[in-house]
Design a protein around this motif. Sequence first.
Motif, mmCIF file in Angstrom:
data_model
loop_
_atom_site.group_PDB
_atom_site.id
_atom_site.type_symbol
_atom_site.label_atom_id
_atom_site.label_comp_id
_atom_site.label_asym_id
_atom_site.label_seq_id
_atom_site.Cartn_x
_atom_site.Cartn_y
_atom_site.Cartn_z
ATOM 1 N N UNK A 284 -5.513 10.054 4.268
ATOM 2 C CA UNK A 284 -4.318 9.778 3.472
ATOM 3 C C UNK A 284 -3.330 10.961 3.470
ATOM 4 N N UNK A 285 -3.847 12.160 3.348
ATOM 5 C CA UNK A 285 -2.922 13.305 3.319
ATOM 6 C C UNK A 285 -2.188 13.471 4.647
ATOM 7 N N UNK A 286 -2.910 13.257 5.727
ATOM 8 C CA UNK A 286 -2.266 13.370 7.043
ATOM 9 C C UNK A 286 -1.158 12.329 7.164
ATOM 10 N N UNK A 287 -1.435 11.127 6.662
ATOM 11 C CA UNK A 287 -0.429 10.055 6.697
ATOM 12 C C UNK A 287 0.829 10.487 5.951
ATOM 13 N N UNK A 288 0.640 11.058 4.773
ATOM 14 C CA UNK A 288 1.809 11.466 3.977
ATOM 15 C C UNK A 288 2.497 12.700 4.566
ATOM 16 N N UNK A 289 1.741 13.552 5.264
ATOM 17 C CA UNK A 289 2.408 14.683 5.929
ATOM 18 C C UNK A 289 3.354 14.166 7.008
ATOM 19 N N UNK A 290 2.910 13.141 7.734
ATOM 20 C CA UNK A 290 3.786 12.559 8.761
ATOM 21 C C UNK A 290 4.990 11.860 8.119
ATOM 22 N N UNK A 291 4.752 11.189 7.018
ATOM 23 C CA UNK A 291 5.877 10.543 6.322
ATOM 24 C C UNK A 291 6.890 11.591 5.859
ATOM 25 N N UNK C 98 2.123 16.872 -2.278
ATOM 26 C CA UNK C 98 2.205 15.817 -3.277
ATOM 27 C C UNK C 98 2.192 14.474 -2.553
ATOM 28 N N UNK C 99 1.369 13.566 -3.017
ATOM 29 C CA UNK C 99 1.378 12.248 -2.384
ATOM 30 C C UNK C 99 0.867 11.205 -3.360
ATOM 31 N N UNK C 100 0.807 9.983 -2.895
ATOM 32 C CA UNK C 100 0.380 8.880 -3.755
ATOM 33 C C UNK C 100 -1.002 8.422 -3.331
ATOM 34 N N UNK C 101 -1.703 7.851 -4.291
ATOM 35 C CA UNK C 101 -2.996 7.259 -3.965
ATOM 36 C C UNK C 101 -3.245 6.102 -4.930
ATOM 37 N N UNK C 102 -3.064 4.909 -4.415
ATOM 38 C CA UNK C 102 -3.292 3.716 -5.231
ATOM 39 C C UNK C 102 -4.584 3.026 -4.819
ATOM 40 N N UNK C 103 -5.470 3.792 -4.205
ATOM 41 C CA UNK C 103 -6.758 3.200 -3.830
ATOM 42 C C UNK C 103 -7.538 2.857 -5.092
ATOM 43 N N UNK C 104 -8.411 1.883 -4.974
ATOM 44 C CA UNK C 104 -9.230 1.480 -6.105
ATOM 45 C C UNK C 104 -10.043 2.646 -6.654
ATOM 46 N N UNK C 105 -10.598 3.429 -5.783
ATOM 47 C CA UNK C 105 -11.418 4.566 -6.205
ATOM 48 C C UNK C 105 -10.614 5.560 -7.016
ATOM 49 N N UNK C 106 -9.455 5.928 -6.505
ATOM 50 C CA UNK C 106 -8.670 6.932 -7.213
ATOM 51 C C UNK C 106 -8.167 6.422 -8.551
ATOM 52 N N UNK C 107 -7.660 5.206 -8.575
ATOM 53 C CA UNK C 107 -7.086 4.677 -9.809
ATOM 54 C C UNK C 107 -8.169 4.541 -10.878
ATOM 55 N N UNK C 108 -9.322 4.073 -10.479
ATOM 56 C CA UNK C 108 -10.421 3.954 -11.437
ATOM 57 C C UNK C 108 -10.827 5.320 -11.977
#
Lengths: 300, 300, 300
Positions: A284-291, C98-108
Amino acid sequence: MQRIQSSLDRSFSLSRIAMGLWRLADWKYTSQQTLELLEQLLGLGVTTFDLADIYGDYRCERLFGDALKLKPELRGKMEIVSKCGIKLMSDNNNYALNHYDSSGTHVTAAAESSLENMRIEQLDLLLIHRPDPLMDADELAEALDRLVSGGKVRAVGVSNFLPHHVQLLQSRLSVPLLVNQIEVSMLQSAPLFDGQLDYCQRERIIPMAWSPFAGGELFTGSGEAARRVQACLEELSRELDMEPQQLALAWLLKHPSNMAPLLGSGRVSRLRNGVAVLGRELPREAWFRLLRAARGRDVD
Amino acid sequence: MQRIQSSLDRSFSLSRIAMGLWRLADWKYTSQQTLELLEQLLGLGVTTFDLADIYGDYRCERLFGDALKLKPELRGKMEIVSKCGIKLMSDNNNYALNHYDSSGTHVTAAAESSLENMRIEQLDLLLIHRPDPLMDADELAEALDRLVSGGKVRAVGVSNFLPHHVQLLQSRLSVPLLVNQIEVSMLQSAPLFDGQLDYCQRERIIPMAWSPFAGGELFTGSGEAARRVQACLEELSRELDMEPQQLALAWLLKHPSNMAPLLGSGRVSRLRNGVAVLGRELPREAWFRLLRAARGRDVD
Amino acid sequence: MQRIQSSLDRSFSLSRIAMGLWRLADWKYTSQQTLELLEQLLGLGVTTFDLADIYGDYRCERLFGDALKLKPELRGKMEIVSKCGIKLMSDNNNYALNHYDSSGTHVTAAAESSLENMRIEQLDLLLIHRPDPLMDADELAEALDRLVSGGKVRAVGVSNFLPHHVQLLQSRLSVPLLVNQIEVSMLQSAPLFDGQLDYCQRERIIPMAWSPFAGGELFTGSGEAARRVQACLEELSRELDMEPQQLALAWLLKHPSNMAPLLGSGRVSRLRNGVAVLGRELPREAWFRLLRAARGRDVD
C-alpha cells in the motif's frame, strides 16, 4: 493466469492481462509471425485479444483473421473483443471528417464486417468505441440486443464512456454492459477519483485499462509528472526488485475495481515480463508513493 | 407540426418548436398585434408559449393575457408555460438584490399571480426557473403537488436544473417533472457532453432549449468559435440549401433527446422560416462538421 | 438545543451544533480543565463530540478519555464521533508517507484503538475519514457491518466523500451511512452547488460541516472574497444585531440539508455565542447577500 469473471454474467471471463492489437498492422508481421505471437500469448495465459474495426486504418482485424485462419482451433481458446462506432477518414471510405456513428444500422454493419474480416462466427465482446453525442439509446440498445440474441456477439460493453453514458445506454438494454474500456495509468489517474472506477466497482462492470503506461510516458516522458514518476519507479524498482514496467502494471492491478490492463507490445519478452507481475501485490505505501509522484502532492 | 409527447404523461404534449415570449414587452405591440402574432404562430403549428413571472420586468404575462382576452377561444389551442422562483429587483417590489425563492409560499403565490395576470384558469406547465441553493425539496414538492391536485397547474417541470437538482426535487414529488428548460446551442454545447441531455433522455424528460442561437452569436458573434461556426454555416447553407438559422435549429432537432427549441423573434417571417426546417433532417456528417467548428477540434 | 434526528435511523440524533476536538491537544488543558469544557458544552446542549484517531498526532482521543474518566457518568449524555482511514506519519509509527487505508483490518483495529484510548465501550458514530482510491467496498462494508453488529460502533458514516464514493460504499453495506462530514462555509460553498448537499438532502444523510468559518478566514482573511464577506458581515451585523460568527453559523443553519456545524474553539464564551444563534433564522435576502459577497457575483 488469473482470470476476471464477470459478476453480471458468470459465464463470461477475461484474462487478467489482455493483449491490445491496435498496432498489429505497424509490426509488418507475416501471418505466420502473428500466429506465433498469438500462440505465445495463449501460452502465457493471455487469452483476451482486443481489436476494433478502425485499428490500423481498418486493416488489423483482417490481419488477425489471416493469422487465425492458419490455426482455426485457437479460436476456442480466446476471447475476441472488437469495437465500433467511430467513422475514420480513410482510403476505404469518403467521410468528410472523423466522426461517430452509433446508429443501429452502422453498429450492426460494423459488427458483421468485423466477423467477416476475422472470419469468425461470433465476437466475444463488442464495445461501443466512444460516447456519441447523437447516441439514440433506444435504437442502439435494440441493435445490440439483436446482435446478442442473433448470436453474432456474445456480450456487449462500452469504451471511454462516463457513468452517465453507461447509465443511459444500460437503461434501454436487455443485456448488461459487462465492460468499460478506459484510459487509466499513473499519468491518467482521474478515473480513480472522478467516479469512473467507483461506478464500475459499484455496478460490477469490468474496467479494461488502455494505455496503462501512458503511451510510454511513464518510462521515457520528459514532463514534470513523468520525471517524478520515473524517479519513484527507479527507487521502488531497487527496493522491491521489480521492473518499472511491472510496477506500473502492479499499480493498476492493485485497484479494487479489478481492472484488466491492455498490453500493446509486439515483443514477447516484454509481454512475459508484464505477465510475471501477477501474484506480486504492490504494498500500500509503495502504491501511494507512486500516486504522490504522479500528482506531485501528498494526499489531503 | 410534429409534437413532442411526454413519455411520462401521455396526455401531455408540446409543439416541437415553441415560442419564447421573454421579449414581448420590448416589442411594444398593441394587444391586437400580439393577438395576430399568436394566431399566426398557432397557424404554423406553434402551440407552446413560454413565459415567466419575471419576463419584461414582470409585465409580459399581463401583456399576453391582454391579447388572449381579445379572443379567449384561443386558450384551448395552446400550451401556456410559466416559470417562477426568481425574485428580481423591480419598481414593483423592494428586494435588496436579485435572488431565488423556491419556498412553498412564494411558488404558490407566483403561480396564482401568473394565472391572474394572464386571466387563465390553469397553467399547462409550471417550471422552477433556477436551482435555488436553499431549495427545501419537501416543501417545494408539497407546493407543486398541491398546485397540480388543485388544478391550477396541469404539469410541472424545471429550468436550468442539473441532474442532481432534478433528482432531489423528483425524489419528493408525486407527479413527474416533465420538462427541463436549459440553454443549449452550438456555442453552449456542454449539455450534450456533461450528462444533462443524457439524463433527460434516460429519464424521458423533455428538454426545451433556450437561446438556441446563443442570443444571435451564432450568426453575428465575433468570437473565435462564433466565426468558425459562421463559416461552417455558410458552407453548409450552400451545400444543403438551408438557411443558417434553419441549420442551427436542425442541429438541435437532430439530437435524440427530442428537444424543443424556443424561438424568440417577434417577426413572423423568421418564425415561418424556422418552422420550415422540421422534416429536413441534418446529415450526420454535417452535424459533426458544425460540432467541430463550434469546438475548434475534431472528435477524439 | 435543537437536535438533528436521522431519518434513516430514528433512534440516532446529534446536537444541532457539534463540538470538534481536533485541537484538544494544542490547548494544553489538564484533564480537569477538559472535563469542565465538556460539562459546559453539555450544559449548552452541545452533546456531540467529534474526534478522529489522528487528531493531535494521535493524542486527542486519549486526552478526551482521560477527562471522561474523571466523570464517567457523562458518557451517557454524549454522542462520541471518531474517524479513521488515514495513516499519518508520526513518532508512533514508521509510515513512509501520509496515506489512506480503508482495509477491513486497519479500520477495525483503528476503531478498537479509539475505544481503548477513550476508554469507552462503543462509538456512537464511526466515519471513514477520507475517500481512499484503493477502497475495496466489499471489504470495508464487511468490516463496518461487523463493527456495528458487534456493538463496537453504534452507527457509521463518512467524511469528505463525494456522492459517488457514498454510493459505492452504501451499495455494499447493510447499515445506512448516516452522516457525511464535509468542509462547508461561505468561502467553501461548492457543496451547495455541485450536488454534495443535494445528495445528502435526497438520501437523508446528515451533513456535518467542518471548518464552518473557513479556519477563521471569514473574519480575518485578506483574500478578495474574504474581504467582501467581512464587509457584508459587518453590514448585516448592524442590521440584524447578530455577531459575525453568529451570522456565519446562521448562514449554514439555514440550509435545508439540516447540517450540523462543528465548532472548534476551546473558549466557552465563543461557544456560548455560537449556540445562541439557534432559533434566529437568517432572512432569505440576507442569506443571498452573503452568498453574493462570497462569490463576488449576483445569482444568474
